[in-house]
Design a protein around this motif. Sequence first.
Motif, short mmCIF file in Angstrom:
data_model
loop_
_atom_site.label_atom_id
_atom_site.label_comp_id
_atom_site.label_asym_id
_atom_site.label_seq_id
_atom_site.Cartn_x
_atom_site.Cartn_y
_atom_site.Cartn_z
N LEU A 75 -36.52 -6.83 -11.97
CA LEU A 75 -37.91 -6.95 -12.36
C LEU A 75 -38.65 -5.63 -12.18
O LEU A 75 -38.58 -5.01 -11.11
CB LEU A 75 -38.57 -8.04 -11.51
N VAL A 128 -41.25 -12.50 -15.19
CA VAL A 128 -39.90 -13.01 -14.90
C VAL A 128 -39.50 -14.04 -15.96
O VAL A 128 -38.37 -14.02 -16.47
CB VAL A 128 -39.84 -13.62 -13.49
N ARG A 132 -36.26 -13.82 -18.44
CA ARG A 132 -35.15 -14.79 -18.48
C ARG A 132 -34.91 -15.27 -19.89
O ARG A 132 -33.76 -15.57 -20.27
CB ARG A 132 -35.47 -15.95 -17.55
N GLY A 143 -35.09 -10.52 -8.74
CA GLY A 143 -36.46 -10.42 -8.28
C GLY A 143 -36.49 -9.69 -6.94
O GLY A 143 -35.45 -9.50 -6.31
N GLN A 196 -40.91 -16.20 -8.13
CA GLN A 196 -39.98 -15.45 -8.98
C GLN A 196 -38.74 -16.28 -9.29
O GLN A 196 -38.26 -16.30 -10.43
CB GLN A 196 -39.60 -14.14 -8.31
N ALA A 201 -35.53 -15.92 -11.73
CA ALA A 201 -34.71 -14.91 -11.05
C ALA A 201 -33.43 -15.54 -10.50
O ALA A 201 -33.45 -16.63 -9.94
CB ALA A 201 -35.50 -14.26 -9.91
#
Length: 348
Positions: A75, A128, A132, A143, A196, A201
Motif C-alpha cells: 500500500l 486498499v 484488491r 498493508g 486494511q 490486505a
Amino acid sequence: MGEGGGRRKFLEPFRGEVPDVPPIWLMRQAGRYLPEYRALRAEAGDFLTLCYTPKLAAEVTLQPIRRYGFDAAILFSDILVVPDALGQAVRFAEGEGPRLDPIRSTDAVGRLDLARATAKFDIVAETVARLRQDLPAETALIGFCGAPWTVATYMVQGQGSADQVEARLWAYRDPDGFEALIALLVAASIDYLDRQVRAGADCLMVFDTWAGSLPDDEFDRWVVAPTRAIREAVRDLHPDVPIIGFPRGAGATAVWYVSETGVDGIGCDTATPPFVMSEAFDEEDVVVQGNLDPLLLVAGGDRLDERVDEILDLMRGKRFIFNLGHGIVPQTPPENVARLVARVRGQG
C-alpha cells in the motif's frame, strides 16, 4: 487470506512452504526512483494529498507491479498517517521531510482523539479496496503501519532525527506519561490495520525504523511490548493474516523480538549478515525477509549480481522473501531493479 482467482506466491512461505524461487518485493518499491511516480506526485501537489486520494494512491501502488511484476504490492501511504488522523498537525516540506507540531506532555496526548481517526483510516481502506480489485490475482497486497515507538519519535521530536533524543528523554523522565502516547498508538494501529485487512490486505507489516536506538530494557518496553499487543489483537481479529515485523537496527535482539512478539515474519536490515539470516532464526517459526543494501542496488553491475547470488545461496531451503535491508533510495536506476528481479528469478 482471501486469494481471489490466483495463488499468491508471496504467501507460500507463511504456509510453511519453501518455493524454489523466493518471492520478491522491495520496500519503497513505489516511489521517487520511478519517473511515473514523480509525474503523479507533481499532479497531486502535496504528499499527504497523494496519500489521501485513493485513485492516485492506488495508481502509485500499481506502478512498480506493472514494471517489474513483484510478487507483492505494498500500500502506498506513510507511517505518519496515524498521528495526522489522530489530530496532530503533520506536513511534508519539500526536500526536508515531515514536520509535526511536537507533542511532549500528557496534556498534549489528551488532545489527540482516536474517534476522529476513523475518517482518514477509511480513506486509506478505500485505497486498499481499489487495489484488491485492480491488482493481478496472483499479486499479494501488503498493508502496514509504523510501530508505536517509531511513530512516537516523530510525534515527540517534530521531525525525523538521528538519535530520537526527545522521545528517549521523555521515556526516561516520565515513563508513565510516555506510556499514554504509546498506548494510544497501539489502539490506533490495531484499528488501522484491521480496516486494511477488511478492505483486502493479505499481509501486514509493522515498520519500527528506529528500534535500534534503544537499549535492551527500553527496547522491551517500547518496541517489543507494543508490537506484541498489536500482533495479538490483529491475530484475534484476522487469524490467517501474517504480520511481518521490521525492527531496524535491532541486531542481536532481533531473535528475541521474534520470540516475544510472535510475528510471522522478520524483516532483516542491511547490517544483518546473510549467514545470520540463514541460521539465527532456525528455532523460530518465522519467515525471514531481507536484506540487500539499497545502495548496492544503485551501484548495480557485477557486484550486485554476486551479492544477490550469495544471499540466495545462503537462504536456499529456507522460508525466505527477497527484499532490501531498507527502502529503495531515489537515485536508484530503474533498470537496476529490473536486473535484480531477473537475477532473483534466475532469468539474468
